[in-house]
Write a protein that holds these residues in place. Structure first.
Motif, mmCIF file in Angstrom:
data_model
loop_
_atom_site.group_PDB
_atom_site.id
_atom_site.type_symbol
_atom_site.label_atom_id
_atom_site.label_comp_id
_atom_site.label_asym_id
_atom_site.label_seq_id
_atom_site.Cartn_x
_atom_site.Cartn_y
_atom_site.Cartn_z
ATOM 1 N N VAL A 1 11.284 4.610 -13.518
ATOM 2 C CA VAL A 1 10.137 5.479 -13.214
ATOM 3 C C VAL A 1 8.848 4.679 -13.330
ATOM 4 O O VAL A 1 7.965 4.764 -12.473
ATOM 5 N N SER A 2 8.728 3.892 -14.379
ATOM 6 C CA SER A 2 7.536 3.079 -14.573
ATOM 7 C C SER A 2 7.314 2.133 -13.399
ATOM 8 O O SER A 2 6.210 2.038 -12.863
ATOM 9 N N LYS A 3 8.359 1.439 -12.989
ATOM 10 C CA LYS A 3 8.261 0.502 -11.868
ATOM 11 C C LYS A 3 7.869 1.217 -10.582
ATOM 12 O O LYS A 3 7.041 0.735 -9.817
ATOM 13 N N ARG B 1 0.833 -1.211 0.000
ATOM 14 C CA ARG B 1 0.000 0.000 0.000
ATOM 15 C C ARG B 1 0.863 1.254 0.000
ATOM 16 O O ARG B 1 0.588 2.215 -0.728
ATOM 17 N N LEU B 2 1.920 1.267 0.809
ATOM 18 C CA LEU B 2 2.812 2.424 0.875
ATOM 19 C C LEU B 2 3.492 2.663 -0.472
ATOM 20 O O LEU B 2 3.566 3.796 -0.950
ATOM 21 N N GLY C 1 4.223 0.998 -8.145
ATOM 22 C CA GLY C 1 4.345 0.504 -6.774
ATOM 23 C C GLY C 1 5.238 -0.712 -6.662
ATOM 24 O O GLY C 1 5.161 -1.444 -5.680
ATOM 25 N N GLY C 2 6.099 -0.921 -7.646
ATOM 26 C CA GLY C 2 6.930 -2.109 -7.667
ATOM 27 C C GLY C 2 8.291 -1.969 -7.039
ATOM 28 O O GLY C 2 9.111 -2.870 -7.136
ATOM 29 N N THR C 3 8.545 -0.843 -6.397
ATOM 30 C CA THR C 3 9.851 -0.638 -5.777
ATOM 31 C C THR C 3 9.706 0.255 -4.553
ATOM 32 O O THR C 3 8.782 1.049 -4.451
ATOM 33 N N VAL C 4 10.622 0.085 -3.624
ATOM 34 C CA VAL C 4 10.676 0.944 -2.441
ATOM 35 C C VAL C 4 11.929 1.798 -2.578
ATOM 36 O O VAL C 4 13.043 1.291 -2.461
ATOM 37 N N PRO C 5 11.769 3.090 -2.854
ATOM 38 C CA PRO C 5 12.933 3.943 -3.118
ATOM 39 C C PRO C 5 13.701 4.313 -1.853
ATOM 40 O O PRO C 5 13.165 4.285 -0.753
ATOM 41 N N THR C 6 14.952 4.676 -2.073
ATOM 42 C CA THR C 6 15.799 5.155 -0.979
ATOM 43 C C THR C 6 15.478 6.632 -0.715
ATOM 44 O O THR C 6 14.852 7.307 -1.543
ATOM 45 N N LEU D 1 2.932 6.012 -2.955
ATOM 46 C CA LEU D 1 4.027 6.826 -3.469
ATOM 47 C C LEU D 1 3.993 6.860 -4.993
ATOM 48 O O LEU D 1 4.115 7.920 -5.602
ATOM 49 N N GLY D 2 3.824 5.705 -5.607
ATOM 50 C CA GLY D 2 3.769 5.637 -7.065
ATOM 51 C C GLY D 2 2.650 6.490 -7.638
ATOM 52 O O GLY D 2 2.836 7.186 -8.651
#
Length: 110
Positions: free
Chosen positions: A66-68, A32-33, A72-77, A37-38
């Protein structure tokens, strides 16, 4: 089992008071988080009229990254979040509370 059938089975289980294990709930919260964000990145990018490739160039990323992120497919730093905010000419505000989140890019004053 197809998706619709799985969803109905899960809804029935929840209605009967069954609860998911804590690790499943934690995973759902993380998903969900990432999705929130995405969605915020997508909303701000489209409000600016930028393509994913243009945002990627501004944020020193690739278009697939950017697409990923938007899906919602990644948790950024944290450094990536800072670059995204700068690339989107905005401040990033994230509020986390008991499994809920609010992600907002606030445009900088012109």
């Amino acid at each position: 089992m197809n998706h619709t059938r799985w969803k109905l089975t899960r809804e029935r289980a929840v209605a009967e008071g069954q609860q998911d294990p804590p690790e499943v709930e934690a995973m759902r919260t993380e998903i969900r988080l990432a999705f929130d964000l995405g969605q915020a990145v997508y909303d701000r990018r489209t409000a600016l009229g930028l393509s994913q490739a243009e945002l990627a160039k501004r944020a020193n990323m690739t278009q697939p990254q950017v697409s990923k992120l938007e899906l919602g497919g990644t948790v950024p730093t944290l450094p990536l979040l800072a670059r995204l905010a700068k690339a989107l000419d905005a401040s990033l505000n994230i509020a986390l509370d008991d499994g809920t989140s609010s992600v907002v890019f606030t445009p900088h004053a012109a």
